[in-house]
Design a protein around this motif. Structure first.
Motif, PDB file in Angstrom:
ATOM      1  N   UNK A   1       0.825  -1.202   0.000  1.00  0.00           N
ATOM      2  CA  UNK A   1       0.000   0.000   0.000  1.00  0.00           C
ATOM      3  C   UNK A   1       0.868   1.264   0.000  1.00  0.00           C
ATOM      4  N   UNK A   2       0.554   2.190  -0.875  1.00  0.00           N
ATOM      5  CA  UNK A   2       1.268   3.468  -0.903  1.00  0.00           C
ATOM      6  C   UNK A   2       1.061   4.222   0.404  1.00  0.00           C
ATOM      7  N   UNK A   3      -0.138   4.136   0.970  1.00  0.00           N
ATOM      8  CA  UNK A   3      -0.412   4.856   2.213  1.00  0.00           C
ATOM      9  C   UNK A   3       0.485   4.369   3.354  1.00  0.00           C
ATOM     10  N   UNK A   4       0.845   3.086   3.364  1.00  0.00           N
ATOM     11  CA  UNK A   4       1.731   2.574   4.418  1.00  0.00           C
ATOM     12  C   UNK A   4       3.109   3.226   4.324  1.00  0.00           C
ATOM     13  N   UNK A   5       3.611   3.376   3.099  1.00  0.00           N
ATOM     14  CA  UNK A   5       4.913   4.027   2.923  1.00  0.00           C
ATOM     15  C   UNK A   5       4.835   5.510   3.292  1.00  0.00           C
ATOM     16  N   UNK A   6       3.721   6.160   2.971  1.00  0.00           N
ATOM     17  CA  UNK A   6       3.552   7.570   3.328  1.00  0.00           C
ATOM     18  C   UNK A   6       3.499   7.724   4.849  1.00  0.00           C
ATOM     19  N   UNK A   7       2.814   6.803   5.521  1.00  0.00           N
ATOM     20  CA  UNK A   7       2.761   6.846   6.983  1.00  0.00           C
ATOM     21  C   UNK A   7       4.152   6.693   7.582  1.00  0.00           C
ATOM     22  N   UNK A   8       4.984   5.853   6.965  1.00  0.00           N
ATOM     23  CA  UNK A   8       6.354   5.689   7.443  1.00  0.00           C
ATOM     24  C   UNK A   8       7.150   6.973   7.272  1.00  0.00           C
ATOM     25  N   UNK A   9       6.905   7.675   6.164  1.00  0.00           N
ATOM     26  CA  UNK A   9       7.557   8.966   5.949  1.00  0.00           C
ATOM     27  C   UNK A   9       7.210   9.940   7.062  1.00  0.00           C
ATOM     28  N   UNK A  10       5.920  10.036   7.349  1.00  0.00           N
ATOM     29  CA  UNK A  10       5.456  10.974   8.373  1.00  0.00           C
ATOM     30  C   UNK A  10       6.015  10.591   9.740  1.00  0.00           C
ATOM     31  N   UNK A  11       5.998   9.289  10.043  1.00  0.00           N
ATOM     32  CA  UNK A  11       6.494   8.824  11.346  1.00  0.00           C
ATOM     33  C   UNK A  11       7.981   9.102  11.528  1.00  0.00           C
ATOM     34  N   UNK A  12       8.731   9.144  10.407  1.00  0.00           N
ATOM     35  CA  UNK A  12      10.170   9.388  10.497  1.00  0.00           C
ATOM     36  C   UNK A  12      10.506  10.869  10.565  1.00  0.00           C
ATOM     37  N   UNK A  13       9.460  11.709  10.525  1.00  0.00           N
ATOM     38  CA  UNK A  13       9.677  13.143  10.671  1.00  0.00           C
ATOM     39  C   UNK A  13       9.688  13.933   9.382  1.00  0.00           C
TER      40      UNK A  13
END
Length: 320
Positions: free
Chosen positions: A253-265
């Protein structure tokens, strides 16, 4: 990999500047099950809205916003999409011989001037994130890029289109952008919903993205702002997609990768669109798009208005 050019090549500056935002990935490998049986032999992206297939509207939107490299992620059975943007010498000759100059211009310019179309294959249907990853070889390190879903048609002011405005916000804030729109609160469970920390952006503006929630229940939804299929993403997301585990439906899922981006700051913004959105990947949305744009088209508007008046005056059609 296939390439089609409309004519003018990108400048040397465009080729050498890795931060130039000029590439957009459009995944067109989907089966189109929501519009079957129409999409059994015809790609859903080629279904018409008035006199153009849906995919042409999306490509024109991208080019008008400044994107010059259109990357289609495709599969077998989708050759008609590439054919549509290529030249048809036989058709050109017939139209030229008959003096149908306006039609000749239309079919010769399905790919807008200055654009290059490149196609790559997705050999397995493993989700939107996987489709984006299939184009990784065309995205250089740290090169930001856009993603546009091909069945989402946005009707907005061509001079100040939502995508143009989102690109402007990308340059102003120097961060990725995700386009959203308000949906009724009882429909949030149908969409990916963004969390802007209680500070939702006004229409035509963007604000910091704190999180994304995929199809939340009404009580769990952090807002009523739904993702609408337009993204500007940092190039580093490709590396995240390579390590993203399969999620919902066994897909990447693209949204999972985007969430990882946000979580990493990483800073991302949500941009609230102002135009009208038509989901042409389902029957109702496709019909609505044809009605709305048919009422605006110079060749069809008068007949459409007369037809609608006839239906309204003859209430039996609406009561069936």
């Amino acid at each position: 990999m296939k390439r089609y050019d409309s004519g003018r090549k990108s400048s040397h500056e465009e080729r050498r500047n890795p931060k130039m935002l000029n590439k957009v990935i459009i995944p067109v490998a989907g089966l189109g099950t929501r519009v079957l049986p129409a999409s059994k032999a015809i790609p859903k992206e080629m279904l018409p809205v008035v006199d153009k297939p849906v995919i042409q509207y999306v490509v024109e939107e991208a080019v008008a916003a400044g994107f010059t490299q259109i990357i289609l992620v495709t599969r077998s059975g989708k050759a008609s999409i590439e054919d549509h943007f290529d030249r048809n010498a036989e058709l050109d000759e017939v139209l030229a011989t008959k003096g149908k100059d306006e039609l000749l211009h239309a079919v010769r310019n399905t790919l807008p001037a200055g654009a290059q179309l490149i196609s790559v294959r997705q050999d397995q249907a493993l989700g939107l994130g996987h489709a984006v990853l299939c184009a990784a070889e065309l995205i250089r390190d740290e090169e930001d890029f856009a993603v546009m879903l091909p069945d989402m048609l946005i009707d907005s002011d061509s001079q100040f289109s939502d995508l143009k405005q989102m690109v402007a916000h990308y340059h102003e804030h120097q961060c990725g952008q995700i386009m959203v729109e308000s949906v009724p609160e009882d429909q949030v469970e149908r969409y990916g919903i963004v969390d802007c920390g209680g500070m939702p952006p006004a229409v035509g503006t963007s604000s910091k993205l704190h999180n994304l929630v995929e199809k939340p229940g009404r009580s769990e939804a952090p807002s009523n702002l739904a993702i609408v299929g337009r993204y500007i993403l940092p190039g580093k997301i490709m590396q995240l997609l390579r390590t993203t585990q399969a999620g919902a439906g066994g897909e990447i899922q693209l949204t999972d990768a985007i969430k990882s981006l946000v979580a990493s700051g990483d800073l991302l913004h949500a941009f609230t669109m102002s135009g009208e959105l038509y989901d042409c990947g389902n029957k109702s949305g496709l019909l609505q798009a044809n009605l709305a744009l048919g009422l605006k088209h110079s060749e069809t508007s008068a007949d459409m208005k007369q037809f609608i008046e006839t239906i309204l005056n003859n209430g039996t059609l609406l009561s069936k």
